[in-house]
Scaffold this motif. Structure first.
Motif, mmCIF file in Angstrom:
data_model
loop_
_atom_site.group_PDB
_atom_site.id
_atom_site.type_symbol
_atom_site.label_atom_id
_atom_site.label_comp_id
_atom_site.label_asym_id
_atom_site.label_seq_id
_atom_site.Cartn_x
_atom_site.Cartn_y
_atom_site.Cartn_z
ATOM 1 N N VAL A 35 -69.752 -28.441 -26.088
ATOM 2 C CA VAL A 35 -68.812 -29.192 -26.915
ATOM 3 C C VAL A 35 -67.843 -28.179 -27.508
ATOM 4 N N LEU A 36 -66.554 -28.285 -27.142
ATOM 5 C CA LEU A 36 -65.576 -27.284 -27.532
ATOM 6 C C LEU A 36 -64.961 -27.624 -28.889
ATOM 7 N N LEU A 37 -65.102 -26.731 -29.824
ATOM 8 C CA LEU A 37 -64.500 -26.834 -31.147
ATOM 9 C C LEU A 37 -63.536 -25.662 -31.270
ATOM 10 N N ARG A 38 -62.233 -25.959 -31.279
ATOM 11 C CA ARG A 38 -61.283 -24.869 -31.132
ATOM 12 C C ARG A 38 -60.411 -24.622 -32.355
ATOM 13 N N ASN A 39 -60.026 -23.354 -32.475
ATOM 14 C CA ASN A 39 -58.959 -22.939 -33.362
ATOM 15 C C ASN A 39 -57.764 -22.566 -32.482
ATOM 16 N N SER A 40 -56.593 -22.333 -33.070
ATOM 17 C CA SER A 40 -55.400 -21.967 -32.306
ATOM 18 C C SER A 40 -54.732 -20.757 -32.940
ATOM 19 N N TRP A 41 -54.339 -19.815 -32.073
ATOM 20 C CA TRP A 41 -53.557 -18.660 -32.512
ATOM 21 C C TRP A 41 -52.233 -18.678 -31.781
ATOM 22 N N LEU A 42 -51.129 -18.607 -32.529
ATOM 23 C CA LEU A 42 -49.825 -18.456 -31.905
ATOM 24 C C LEU A 42 -49.502 -16.977 -31.733
ATOM 25 N N GLY A 90 -68.175 -13.373 -28.617
ATOM 26 C CA GLY A 90 -68.810 -14.610 -28.176
ATOM 27 C C GLY A 90 -67.900 -15.811 -28.306
ATOM 28 N N MET A 91 -66.590 -15.584 -28.259
ATOM 29 C CA MET A 91 -65.609 -16.647 -28.404
ATOM 30 C C MET A 91 -65.071 -17.047 -27.031
ATOM 31 N N LEU A 92 -65.044 -18.357 -26.743
ATOM 32 C CA LEU A 92 -64.422 -18.860 -25.526
ATOM 33 C C LEU A 92 -62.907 -18.902 -25.730
ATOM 34 N N ILE A 93 -62.151 -18.704 -24.642
ATOM 35 C CA ILE A 93 -60.699 -18.665 -24.718
ATOM 36 C C ILE A 93 -60.093 -19.767 -23.856
ATOM 37 N N ASP A 146 -59.967 -5.241 -36.228
ATOM 38 C CA ASP A 146 -59.394 -6.330 -37.021
ATOM 39 C C ASP A 146 -59.422 -7.641 -36.229
ATOM 40 N N VAL A 147 -59.093 -7.551 -34.923
ATOM 41 C CA VAL A 147 -59.144 -8.740 -34.070
ATOM 42 C C VAL A 147 -60.572 -9.254 -33.977
ATOM 43 N N TYR A 148 -61.514 -8.336 -33.776
ATOM 44 C CA TYR A 148 -62.933 -8.719 -33.684
ATOM 45 C C TYR A 148 -63.392 -9.395 -34.970
ATOM 46 N N SER A 149 -62.995 -8.841 -36.107
ATOM 47 C CA SER A 149 -63.392 -9.405 -37.399
ATOM 48 C C SER A 149 -62.848 -10.824 -37.566
ATOM 49 N N GLN A 150 -61.579 -11.046 -37.147
ATOM 50 C CA GLN A 150 -60.986 -12.381 -37.254
ATOM 51 C C GLN A 150 -61.705 -13.371 -36.348
ATOM 52 N N LEU A 151 -62.062 -12.928 -35.143
ATOM 53 C CA LEU A 151 -62.793 -13.801 -34.218
ATOM 54 C C LEU A 151 -64.162 -14.160 -34.784
ATOM 55 N N ARG A 152 -64.839 -13.183 -35.363
ATOM 56 C CA ARG A 152 -66.158 -13.450 -35.946
ATOM 57 C C ARG A 152 -66.039 -14.442 -37.108
ATOM 58 N N ASP A 153 -64.965 -14.326 -37.894
ATOM 59 C CA ASP A 153 -64.737 -15.286 -38.980
ATOM 60 C C ASP A 153 -64.518 -16.692 -38.414
ATOM 61 N N ASP A 154 -63.748 -16.784 -37.325
ATOM 62 C CA ASP A 154 -63.476 -18.089 -36.719
ATOM 63 C C ASP A 154 -64.742 -18.721 -36.161
ATOM 64 N N LEU A 155 -65.690 -17.901 -35.718
ATOM 65 C CA LEU A 155 -66.925 -18.429 -35.145
ATOM 66 C C LEU A 155 -67.766 -19.184 -36.166
ATOM 67 N N THR A 156 -67.424 -19.051 -37.442
ATOM 68 C CA THR A 156 -68.129 -19.814 -38.475
ATOM 69 C C THR A 156 -67.926 -21.310 -38.275
ATOM 70 N N HIS A 157 -66.735 -21.698 -37.756
ATOM 71 C CA HIS A 157 -66.408 -23.109 -37.598
ATOM 72 C C HIS A 157 -66.054 -23.501 -36.163
ATOM 73 N N PHE A 158 -65.748 -22.519 -35.300
ATOM 74 C CA PHE A 158 -65.269 -22.817 -33.948
ATOM 75 C C PHE A 158 -66.059 -22.024 -32.910
ATOM 76 N N ASN A 159 -65.990 -22.482 -31.638
ATOM 77 C CA ASN A 159 -66.584 -21.697 -30.558
ATOM 78 C C ASN A 159 -65.565 -21.356 -29.473
ATOM 79 N N CYS A 160 -64.307 -21.799 -29.659
ATOM 80 C CA CYS A 160 -63.278 -21.447 -28.694
ATOM 81 C C CYS A 160 -61.928 -21.302 -29.389
ATOM 82 N N LEU A 161 -61.044 -20.583 -28.739
ATOM 83 C CA LEU A 161 -59.744 -20.248 -29.301
ATOM 84 C C LEU A 161 -58.665 -20.568 -28.279
#
Length: 223
Positions: free
Chosen positions: A156-163, A206-209, A172-187
């Motif tokens: 079940v894909l729960l996504r965030n979006s980055w422009l 561990g983030m899907l793209i 810094d990128v890794y840290s932001q992805l880890r923060d997003d994993l709190t609520h999402f599993n894909c970007l």
């Protein structure tokens, strides 16, 4: 702009600023070299394939033997792939695929982002000519009907979006992805902007793209 033959973008897309992200270095490479290492994995077939792109930029034909060693997270050798002697004419580029029936003991998933390294070696008579390395997760994505499957299991894909990618270092990128994993599993990456450093850190975190193809904005009537 899209280069179909090389399957890559050659110019920034709308709303994405051009520039250099990260450090820059110059490398001295041999005439006969490994230009690319591309890993393909299949969980269903329990098989790994590594496509090596060989380049001979010299003025004479050259012969070499490719080989790949797959190393686990602890650095120990987990799988070996041997290739045949390959001859390249002057100026020739050739793709060679090495394969083996093997499945990693730890599959990559969002909850367990285990990665391996494919270490490619090009040698002539036992003498090393060139080497390269690609980090990968052993996984397989499939679609059945309306379901998206990772390693045969429905997701079940729960996504965030980055422009735009976050400013700063890889950490810094890794840290932001880890923060997003709190609520999402894909970007979702917008406008075809696929930063390789984001993909690298997504594998680690561990983030899907989900990429978005830029042409949708160019001419919607034809897409």
């Amino acid at each position: 702009l899209w280069d179909a033959e090389r399957k890559t973008y050659v110019a920034p897309t709308p709303a994405v600023m051009p520039g250099i992200w990260g450090g820059v270095r110059l490398e001295l490479v041999p005439d006969l070299r490994l230009d690319d290492v591309w890993v393909r994995t299949s969980v269903e077939k329990k098989r790994i394939e590594v496509e090596l792109t060989l380049v001979n930029a010299g003025a004479a034909a050259r012969t070499a033997t490719p080989a790949v060693t797959v190393r686990g997270p602890d650095g120990t050798a987990a799988c070996a792939l041997e290739g045949d002697k390959t001859t390249l004419a002057p100026g020739e580029t050739k793709a060679v695929t090495l394969a083996a029936d093997w499945v990693a003991p730890h599959l990559w998933s969002a909850s367990s982002p285990v990665t391996y390294a494919a270490e490619a070696l090009l040698a002539d008579g036992g003498a090393e000519i060139d080497r390269s390395r690609a980090v990968f997760g052993f996984r397989e994505f499939t679609v059945k009907g309306r379901d998206f499957l990772l390693n045969g299991r429905r997701q079940v894909l729960l996504r965030n979006s980055w422009l735009m990618h976050p400013a700063g270092t890889r950490e810094d990128v890794y840290s932001q992805l880890r923060d997003d994993l709190t609520h999402f599993n894909c970007l979702r990456l917008h406008l075809g902007f696929i930063n390789p450093h984001i993909l690298e850190q997504a594998d680690r975190a561990g983030m899907l793209i989900i990429p978005e193809f830029w042409a949708w904005y160019e001419d919607q009537d034809k897409c």
